[in-house]
Design an enzyme around this catalytic site. Structure first.
Site, mmCIF file in Angstrom:
data_model
loop_
_atom_site.group_PDB
_atom_site.id
_atom_site.type_symbol
_atom_site.label_atom_id
_atom_site.label_comp_id
_atom_site.label_asym_id
_atom_site.label_seq_id
_atom_site.Cartn_x
_atom_site.Cartn_y
_atom_site.Cartn_z
ATOM 1 C CE1 TYR A 14 -0.900 2.190 9.370
ATOM 2 C CE2 TYR A 14 -1.508 -0.331 10.681
ATOM 3 C CZ TYR A 14 -1.839 1.067 9.567
ATOM 4 O OH TYR A 14 -2.223 0.083 8.519
ATOM 5 C CG HIS A 42 -2.181 -1.159 1.363
ATOM 6 N ND1 HIS A 42 -2.398 -1.789 2.254
ATOM 7 C CD2 HIS A 42 -2.579 -1.717 -0.010
ATOM 8 C CE1 HIS A 42 -3.290 -3.090 2.006
ATOM 9 N NE2 HIS A 42 -3.181 -2.379 1.019
#
Length: 203
Positions: free
Chosen positions: A131, A62
């Protein structure tokens, strides 16, 4: 805390100092001053994501169109491999990758700059990934590269069949994405990094 750049510009491995005692342990998962000294610019955190994945899952690859989204990856539970691919056309390491194991045992973190793509897969039966993101998710800005692109030959776990989302299964290869014109250029990314470096506050 030690922060070292890996084999692709904009990819850094963070190894924290862990302080154990009879109660458990303590560590800094992220330090803005240490990060800025190593990377050359601050990391503005706009969003924090958490993902839990079962073994066999492959999430990625991604990326986000420029100005992009930098990510600071950790794995507080279980273990996973995170693979970063250089998709900046014109980069001296275009098409190359680095793979890092992040786990609750090693407590390491991985930073990837804007313009790069990545994916991850559990090495344990269940892995939780947290994250920090430099920007919020915005519809229409994301792009995908097929994580099973044979030309990339990425080192995903091979002992279980890969489980991908329908979107990741249908994603183009790196060569196809380049032909579609969805990838950032090396020059565009260097301009973006220069913008970020101008925000530095730590000498």
């Amino acid at each position: 805390m030690e922060i070292e750049q890996l084999g692709i510009q904009g990819v850094f491995l963070v190894t924290p100092t862990v302080f154990p005692d009879d109660r458990g342990e303590f560590l800094e998962m992220f330090s803005l001053p240490a990060f800025e000294r190593a990377v050359g610019h601050p990391l503005g955190v706009a969003q924090v994501n958490c993902s839990a994945s079962v073994r066999g899952t492959v999430r990625g690859l991604h990326g986000i169109a420029l100005p992009g989204q930098a990510r600071y990856m950790t794995c507080p539970a279980g273990a996973m491999v995170d693979i970063v691919v250089d998709t900046r056309t014109g980069s001296p390491t275009y098409g190359e990758h680095v793979a890092v194991e992040l786990s609750a045992a090693n407590r390491q973190a991985l930073y990837l700059a804007e313009g790069l793509v990545h994916g991850f897969a559990p090495l344990s039966e269940l892995a939780t990934v947290v994250y920090l993101c430099s920007s919020t998710w915005s519809p229409g800005t994301a792009f995908q590269i097929n994580p099973l692109d044979a030309d990339l030959a990425l080192p995903w776990p091979t002992d279980v069949p890969p489980v991908l989302s329908a979107k990741d299964q249908a994603a183009p290869t790196l060569r196809e994405a380049e032909r579609l014109g969805v990838l950032p250029t090396w020059a565009q990314c260097q301009d973006r990094y220069a913008e970020l470096a101008a925000l530095a506050t730590v000498a």
